[in-house]
Design a protein around this motif. Structure first.
Motif, short mmCIF file in Angstrom:
data_model
loop_
_atom_site.label_atom_id
_atom_site.label_comp_id
_atom_site.label_asym_id
_atom_site.label_seq_id
_atom_site.Cartn_x
_atom_site.Cartn_y
_atom_site.Cartn_z
N LEU A 1 -6.50 -1.48 -1.08
CA LEU A 1 -7.05 -0.17 -0.74
C LEU A 1 -6.27 0.99 -1.35
O LEU A 1 -6.80 2.07 -1.53
N SER A 2 -4.99 0.78 -1.66
CA SER A 2 -4.18 1.86 -2.23
C SER A 2 -4.67 2.23 -3.62
O SER A 2 -4.45 3.36 -4.07
N ASN A 3 -5.32 1.31 -4.29
CA ASN A 3 -5.85 1.61 -5.62
C ASN A 3 -7.07 2.52 -5.55
O ASN A 3 -7.40 3.20 -6.52
N LYS A 4 -7.76 2.50 -4.41
CA LYS A 4 -8.99 3.28 -4.28
C LYS A 4 -8.82 4.48 -3.36
O LYS A 4 -9.68 5.36 -3.32
N ASN A 5 -7.76 4.50 -2.57
CA ASN A 5 -7.56 5.58 -1.61
C ASN A 5 -6.12 6.09 -1.68
O ASN A 5 -5.19 5.32 -1.94
N ASN A 6 -5.97 7.38 -1.42
CA ASN A 6 -4.65 7.99 -1.42
C ASN A 6 -4.01 7.80 -0.05
O ASN A 6 -4.31 8.53 0.90
#
Length: 763
Positions: free
Chosen positions: A367-372
């Motif tokens: 999820l860190s790749n898609k969300n800050n």
């Protein structure tokens, strides 16, 4: 009923009826004081019957007398609770022989509203029929001594059965409450009685689409199956209420349910668009008997009024709900669907302890790749506090399952007959057992009931042993060693039980309250593993092993949350860590302090709207800086925008304390029972504009997946099972049923004006 019979005569003791101060001569009544007739009292021309007063001039019609609940027909009076036959009437203290004589030719106006639309027509043989004034269709009314009632007449005028009324396509207004009677011998005014009537009764509005929508909402809210619309009993019930309602088939009702879902979803999307802070998710895993997997996602947030909300977002089918890839994809899809890609703060899971590290790390990476993610994801994955309490409690119960079985069987034996219960009570009384607890069986799926069962059984341990010696049929009494195990289990189950109740007692279980329970439990279990009794230490060791894993995973997010509580700030973290970690406490306190400051710096980089300068005005209040404090906010359009920018430049160029430092250095807010942390931050938002944004997001973290008002003890400890009926539905229908139920339960009621409103009409 027929016309007055001129042959009817009255004889009252030589044509006179003496009534106290009144006298009835022939056909005249001299109004005296009162006439007592059964349970009726007549004053002058008024009759009190029960709690109602009926005017005398409405009392006698031809040879009939209709008195609220009485019917005098011929020489017979039929009352609700009694019947007077023959020609006898109790009058004062003497029995007066009489026949009912018509006192007037006026006919009493019938009370039912249907008589505004029907006329009674006499038929041969003494019967009568009711004729509709519009379509002239006739209906059975009286067969002489028996009256058919008016229900069928009401249906004719209210359900559109009358062809003339239906073709007119207009509402028929009811006539006013007052009116006149005319039985062919002139018109006499009649005072209107106070009554209750239905406004719009004659032709209430019916809307097929509106009714279908309400039926869909009923199915959603009460978990009824969609095929209820095909059940004969249900369709017969609907037909009895409204024959014009067309009961739809299952496919059409499925469409109605989905329509409700879409409408409520649009409302929630609009509400989310105005949400000022970030959103945290709770993730629930579901399986079906067909090995299908579902993921439920609910969002928790704090609105602009500082109120906590939790709403179901999605209930979607996934190929493998326990896969990090599938779960992260479901979360990303949900965030995109709700326009919240940049608003995700944390997610709360109820997965098993052993897999949490790897599972959460992989999920964080996906999820860190898609969300800050804030704070580099250190606070991102949270474990459910209710889940860990239940897991630990069930492990304790499993460790003494043999003893618990004996206690259950013992209680069953005692409760099997009243004789055994009495015998057991006598034994307890003889042994002078002071306990007031009641022996009762537990619910195996709720560990709190098992704890209470064991607690009560402990008080009666001697009574169980005595019962075994005097009753050959009973041989399930636990041994002394068994009772010691029960005592140890109850000692530690009490810690979990009290902690759960503290959480459930909170009106708004914001994230700050969980640190208090978790650190006390961690400390108690850490000390218990060194207990001198091996039975106690063994149970405590197993409990501590699992809870310590939770503490290591979540103590940072728990501590950050309690720092946002102005009653404790960093002070409680320092105190509790010194108890738990001893000389190493400073190292762990620094981790929390660093995380707080780093998170605050991330919020500082986010833009804030221009706000007027404020100073503290009292212990917990803020007031604006203005001349003489004459106004709460500076006037808009005062030409001082450049001045505000100048103040901002000074604030950035000159070193000053940050909001966080100022907040941490201030004195703690007094700990009072009525303290409301949400109200405190709402009041101090202008004083701490950046820190309040951070507090809003942190306090909204769902530390437990159990929503407010629900029981922690019934929270599942693994994947929940979808029933066979829901499993057979299409995935989009399952989602519509689950989500719409949550939204309807939490949406404010919309007042609607009914087509038939009860109103009170006065004379």
């Amino acid at each position: 009923m027929g016309e007055p019979n001129s042959n009817d005569t009255a004889m009252v003791h030589d044509s006179e009826m003496v009534d106290g101060n009144g006298m009835l001569h022939d056909n005249h009544m001299v109004h005296g004081s009162e006439m007592i007739h059964g349970n009726e009292v007549v004053h002058g021309d008024e009759m009190l019957h029960g709690t109602e007063m009926v005017q005398g001039n409405e009392m006698i019609h031809g040879h009939e007398m209709v008195q609220v609940n009485d019917l005098i027909h011929g020489n017979e009076m039929v009352q609700v609770n009694d019947m007077v036959n023959g020609d006898e009437m109790e009058h004062g203290h003497e029995l007066v022989s009489t026949e009912v004589t018509p006192h007037t030719s006026r006919r009493r106006r019938k009370k039912s509203l249907v008589w505004e639309h029907f006329t009674i027509e006499a038929m041969p043989g003494g019967s009568s029929r009711a004729c509709c004034n519009l379509c002239k269709q006739t209906f059975a009314y009286s067969s002489g001594s028996k009256i058919a009632g008016t229900s069928h007449l009401k249906r004719h005028i209210t359900l559109g059965s009358c062809p003339v009324m239906k073709n007119q396509e207009r509402k028929l207004a009811l006539p006013p409450g007052g009116g006149t009677d005319n039985d062919g011998e002139g018109t006499v005014e009649r005072p209107a009685k106070r009554r209750y009537r239905y406004s719009g009764y004659a032709n209430a509005t019916f809307d097929q689409d509106r009714s279908s929508s309400y039926l869909a909402k009923m199915i959603i809210l009460h978990d009824y199956p969609l095929h209820i619309v095909q059940q004969p009993a249900f369709t017969a019930f609907i037909d009895s209420l409204q024959p014009r309602f067309r009961v739809v088939d299952v496919d059409t009702m499925e469409g109605e349910v989905y329509g409700v879902f879409q409408k409520e979803k649009e409302r929630l999307l609009q509400a989310f668009s105005t949400t000022p802070g970030r959103i945290s998710l709770t993730i629930g895993l579901w399986t079906t008997s067909q090995t299908l997997g579902y993921v439920s996602l609910a969002g928790q947030f704090i609105d602009s009024e500082w109120k906590v909300h939790r709403r179901m977002l999605n209930f979607m089918m996934v190929s493998s709900p326990h896969s990090e890839n599938a779960l992260s994809e479901a979360i990303s899809t949900s965030l995109s669907e709700w326009n919240m890609k940049d608003k995700l703060f944390t997610i709360t899971l109820d997965n098993d302890c052993s897999s949490h590290d790897i599972y959460s790390a992989n999920l964080r990476d996906h999820l860190s790749n898609k969300n800050n993610l804030m704070l580099k994801g250190q606070l991102f994955v949270v474990r459910c506090y209710a889940h860990i309490l239940n897991v630990v409690a069930q492990d304790v119960i499993a460790s003494i399952h043999g003893v618990i079985y004996n206690i259950r069987e013992s209680i069953k034996f005692i409760k099997a007959s009243p004789t055994r219960e009495e015998k057991f009570a006598e034994i307890a009384l003889h042994l002078e057992i002071p306990s007031t607890k009641t022996l009762c069986l537990d619910v195996t799926t709720q560990w709190n009931t098992t704890y209470l069962m064991l607690l009560a059984a402990l008080d009666y341990r001697q009574a169980f042993a005595t019962l075994e010696t005097c009753d050959d049929n009973y041989n399930e009494a636990p041994s002394a060693e068994d009772w010691k195990k029960v005592e140890a289990a109850c000692t530690y189950l009490k810690l979990l039980y009290d902690s759960a109740h503290s959480i459930m007692a909170a009106a708004n279980p914001t994230s700050n309250i969980f640190f208090h329970e978790a650190w006390k439990l961690q400390l108690e279990l850490s000390n218990a593993i060194t207990h001198e009794d091996q039975i106690f230490s063994s149970i405590a060791k197993d409990m501590h092993e699992k809870f310590d894993k939770y503490w290591k995973d979540c103590n940072l997010v728990l501590a950050v949350a309690v720092v946002m509580d102005p009653r404790f700030k960093m002070k409680l973290v320092e105190f509790s860590y010194s108890k738990i970690y001893g000389v190493e406490a400073a190292k762990y306190v620094k981790v929390v302090d660093d995380a707080i400051h780093e998170l605050y710096r991330e919020y500082v980089t986010q833009p804030l709207p221009l706000t007027p300068a404020y100073v503290e005005g009292g212990a917990n209040k803020t007031v604006p800086v203005s001349e003489n404090n004459a106004s709460a906010t500076p006037p808009t359009g005062d030409g001082l925008l450049d001045f505000d920018m100048y103040l901002s430049e000074i604030a950035t160029s000159q070193p000053s304390k940050s909001e966080l430092e100022q907040y941490l250095e201030e004195a703690l807010t007094p700990r009072i029972q009525e303290f409301d942390i949400m109200s405190w931050w709402k009041l101090n938002t202008l004083k701490f504009p950046t820190l309040s944004k951070m507090a809003r997001d942190i306090l909204a973290i769902p530390m437990s997946m159990v929503s407010s008002g629900s029981s922690i003890f019934t929270a599942p400890t693994g994947s929940r099972m979808l029933d066979d009926y829901r499993s057979s539905l299409r995935p989009e229908t399952v989602e519509a049923l689950f989500c719409a139920k949550d939204w309807l339960q939490n949406s404010p009621p919309v007042p609607e004006v009914s087509g038939s409103a009860l109103v009170k009409t006065e004379p």
